[in-house]
Write an enzyme that holds these catalytic residues in place. Sequence first.
Site, PDB file in Angstrom:
ATOM      1  N   HIS A   1       0.855  -1.197   0.000  1.00 53.07           N
ATOM      2  CA  HIS A   1       0.000   0.000   0.000  1.00 53.07           C
ATOM      3  C   HIS A   1       0.893   1.249   0.000  1.00 53.07           C
ATOM      4  O   HIS A   1       1.853   1.320   0.755  1.00 53.07           O
ATOM      5  CB  HIS A   1      -0.877  -0.015   1.259  1.00 53.07           C
ATOM      6  CG  HIS A   1      -1.935   1.035   1.286  1.00 53.07           C
ATOM      7  ND1 HIS A   1      -1.674   2.361   1.533  1.00 53.07           N
ATOM      8  CD2 HIS A   1      -3.273   0.950   1.088  1.00 53.07           C
ATOM      9  CE1 HIS A   1      -2.817   3.043   1.483  1.00 53.07           C
ATOM     10  NE2 HIS A   1      -3.797   2.213   1.219  1.00 53.07           N
TER      11      HIS A   1
ATOM     12  N   HIS B   1      -7.691   0.171  -4.008  1.00 55.39           N
ATOM     13  CA  HIS B   1      -8.453   1.015  -3.087  1.00 55.39           C
ATOM     14  C   HIS B   1      -8.918   2.210  -3.899  1.00 55.39           C
ATOM     15  O   HIS B   1      -8.082   2.938  -4.435  1.00 55.39           O
ATOM     16  CB  HIS B   1      -7.562   1.548  -1.965  1.00 55.39           C
ATOM     17  CG  HIS B   1      -7.251   0.571  -0.893  1.00 55.39           C
ATOM     18  ND1 HIS B   1      -6.553   0.931   0.247  1.00 55.39           N
ATOM     19  CD2 HIS B   1      -7.569  -0.728  -0.746  1.00 55.39           C
ATOM     20  CE1 HIS B   1      -6.441  -0.127   1.039  1.00 55.39           C
ATOM     21  NE2 HIS B   1      -7.044  -1.146   0.462  1.00 55.39           N
TER      22      HIS B   1
ATOM     23  N   CYS C   1      -3.818   2.546  -4.540  1.00 54.98           N
ATOM     24  CA  CYS C   1      -4.745   3.349  -3.740  1.00 54.98           C
ATOM     25  C   CYS C   1      -4.850   4.733  -4.372  1.00 54.98           C
ATOM     26  O   CYS C   1      -3.916   5.544  -4.275  1.00 54.98           O
ATOM     27  CB  CYS C   1      -4.273   3.444  -2.292  1.00 54.98           C
ATOM     28  SG  CYS C   1      -5.360   4.458  -1.274  1.00 54.98           S
TER      29      CYS C   1
ATOM     30  N   ASP D   1     -12.718   2.835  -0.772  1.00 53.99           N
ATOM     31  CA  ASP D   1     -11.952   3.135   0.440  1.00 53.99           C
ATOM     32  C   ASP D   1     -12.834   4.034   1.300  1.00 53.99           C
ATOM     33  O   ASP D   1     -14.049   3.929   1.239  1.00 53.99           O
ATOM     34  CB  ASP D   1     -10.632   3.787   0.023  1.00 53.99           C
ATOM     35  CG  ASP D   1      -9.521   3.572   1.028  1.00 53.99           C
ATOM     36  OD1 ASP D   1      -9.777   3.004   2.083  1.00 53.99           O
ATOM     37  OD2 ASP D   1      -8.385   3.992   0.744  1.00 53.99           O
ATOM     38  N   HIS D   2     -12.280   4.857   2.081  1.00 52.85           N
ATOM     39  CA  HIS D   2     -13.065   5.658   3.034  1.00 52.85           C
ATOM     40  C   HIS D   2     -14.320   6.265   2.422  1.00 52.85           C
ATOM     41  O   HIS D   2     -14.326   6.619   1.254  1.00 52.85           O
ATOM     42  CB  HIS D   2     -12.207   6.816   3.553  1.00 52.85           C
ATOM     43  CG  HIS D   2     -10.873   6.386   4.023  1.00 52.85           C
ATOM     44  ND1 HIS D   2      -9.824   7.242   4.168  1.00 52.85           N
ATOM     45  CD2 HIS D   2     -10.410   5.165   4.383  1.00 52.85           C
ATOM     46  CE1 HIS D   2      -8.773   6.583   4.603  1.00 52.85           C
ATOM     47  NE2 HIS D   2      -9.099   5.310   4.737  1.00 52.85           N
TER      48      HIS D   2
ATOM     49  N   TYR E   1     -15.083   4.681   7.764  1.00 58.21           N
ATOM     50  CA  TYR E   1     -15.520   3.298   7.574  1.00 58.21           C
ATOM     51  C   TYR E   1     -16.957   3.053   8.005  1.00 58.21           C
ATOM     52  O   TYR E   1     -17.299   2.006   8.546  1.00 58.21           O
ATOM     53  CB  TYR E   1     -14.549   2.334   8.281  1.00 58.21           C
ATOM     54  CG  TYR E   1     -13.240   2.228   7.545  1.00 58.21           C
ATOM     55  CD1 TYR E   1     -13.135   1.450   6.399  1.00 58.21           C
ATOM     56  CD2 TYR E   1     -12.112   2.943   7.955  1.00 58.21           C
ATOM     57  CE1 TYR E   1     -11.954   1.367   5.692  1.00 58.21           C
ATOM     58  CE2 TYR E   1     -10.918   2.875   7.254  1.00 58.21           C
ATOM     59  CZ  TYR E   1     -10.850   2.079   6.123  1.00 58.21           C
ATOM     60  OH  TYR E   1      -9.681   1.993   5.418  1.00 58.21           O
TER      61      TYR E   1
HETATM   62  C1  DNO Z   1      -6.707   3.441   5.483  1.00 61.46           C
HETATM   63  C2  DNO Z   1      -6.150   2.246   4.850  1.00 61.46           C
HETATM   64  C3  DNO Z   1      -4.762   1.960   5.405  1.00 61.46           C
HETATM   65  C4  DNO Z   1      -4.271   0.654   4.893  1.00 61.46           C
HETATM   66  C5  DNO Z   1      -2.911   0.285   5.352  1.00 61.46           C
HETATM   67  C6  DNO Z   1      -2.417  -0.848   4.511  1.00 61.46           C
HETATM   68  O1  DNO Z   1      -7.837   3.542   5.688  1.00 61.46           O
HETATM   69  O2  DNO Z   1      -6.153   2.349   3.488  1.00 61.46           O
HETATM   70  O3  DNO Z   1      -4.844   1.877   6.767  1.00 61.46           O
HETATM   71  O4  DNO Z   1      -5.114  -0.339   5.349  1.00 61.46           O
HETATM   72  O5  DNO Z   1      -2.059   1.344   5.269  1.00 61.46           O
HETATM   73  O6  DNO Z   1      -1.414  -1.498   5.166  1.00 61.46           O
END
Ligand code: DNO
Length: 348
Positions: free
Chosen positions: A198, A263, A236, A308-309, A322
Site C-alpha cells: 500500500h 483502493h 490506492c 476506500d473511506h 468506515y
Molecule cells: C486506510 C487504509 C490503510 C491501509 C494500510 C495498509 O484507511 O487504506 O490503513 O489499510 O495502510 O497497510
Amino acid sequence: MHMTMRWFGPDDAVKLWQLRQIPALTGVVSALSGIPSEVAWTRQGVRQLRQQVEEAGLTLRVIESIPVHEDIKLGNLRRGERITTFVESLEAVAAEGIQTVCYNFMPVFDWTRTNVAYPLPDGSTTLMFRQAEIDRLPVDAAELHLPGWAEAFTPAQLQQLRLEYAAIDSAQLRRNLVYFLQAVVPEARRLGVRLALHPDDPPWPILGLPRVVSTAADLQFILDAVPDEHSGLTFCTGSLGARPDNDLLSMAATFAPRIHFVHARNVMRHSERDFDEVPHVSRYGNTQLAAVVMRLAALCPHVPVRPDHGRMIWGETGRPGYGLYDRALGAMYLQGLIDAEHGQAGRA
Ligand code: DNO
C-alpha cells in the site's frame, strides 16, 4: 473486478449481513485484530475469521494488513526474527486459502489525517489533511492513533522510535524495504500469495520520518528491485492522488501487471500538501476516479477492489472513514464504472 469492503471484525459497527445486501459485493477485506506485531498469526485464528465471513455468504478475499514490525523498517538486529514472524503469518493466511495480502512500509504512523470529522457544505463529515496542522502536532506528548491503524504507541514508545529513526534516511529505508522483499517474496511465491504494498498516505514524509512508497519512481524502483509478480501493489487512488505529480491514469497502465488490489477513493487537493476526502463520484475531486477505475477494470479484470473511506452521511456515527452508507454508495458508483467497461457481462 471483485467488489469488496473492509470489515473490522465482530466489533465493527457495520455488520456482515449489511454488507451482504450491497449489490455486487461478494467479498470482505479483513485482518486479525489485537495481535501485537511481534506475534505470528495462527491458522486457527485466520480460519475463524474466514468462517465468520463465509457464514454471512461472503468470501474473505484479502488480508489487510499483516503488520510489518518497526524493527524491519529500521533494519535493526531483530529484523530477522520479525521477518520470520511475518512469514509465519503469511503461512497461516495461505493455509486458509487467502491469496492476497496488503501491507505498508510507513515508519511508525499509518495513514494520517488532521481532522476525521470535517464538515462539508452538504452537512456530511469527512477526513482531511492540512500540513500546517500536522507540523504543529505535539507528537511526543500524546498517544496518536487513528481508527484504521493496526497499532498504537504510547508516548514513551514514540519517543524511543523517533530516536531510532533519527539514523534512518529515505535511502536507508528503501534498502530496508528491499531487504524485506528479498526475504519474503520467495516465501510468498512458495505459498501462492500475492503481496500488495500500500502506498504512503499521505505520500510524502511526515513528522520527520521518511516515506519511500509515494511516487511513480518509488513504485518502479520497488517492483524492479524484486521482479517477481508475487511482489505487487495496492493501487490506492486516494493516497497516490493526494500528490499532483502522480499521474494516476498513466501509473495504472504502467503498473497494471503488478496491481493485486485496488483502493478506490477520491480527494480534492487544495494545495501541494492539503486535501479533503470527497465523494467517490469523479467530479468532486481531482483523482480522475472514473477514468482510472475504468482503466483498471480493463487492465486488471480479476483484481479485488474496495471503496476506500467514505464520508459520514445520513446521521451515521462510527469509525471515521468506515461507515456503511457512503462506502455503499461508493461501491455502487465503482460497480457502474466496472460494468460500463465490461459491457455488463458480470454475473448477478
Ligand atoms: C486506510 C487504509 C490503510 C491501509 C494500510 C495498509 O484507511 O487504506 O490503513 O489499510 O495502510 O497497510
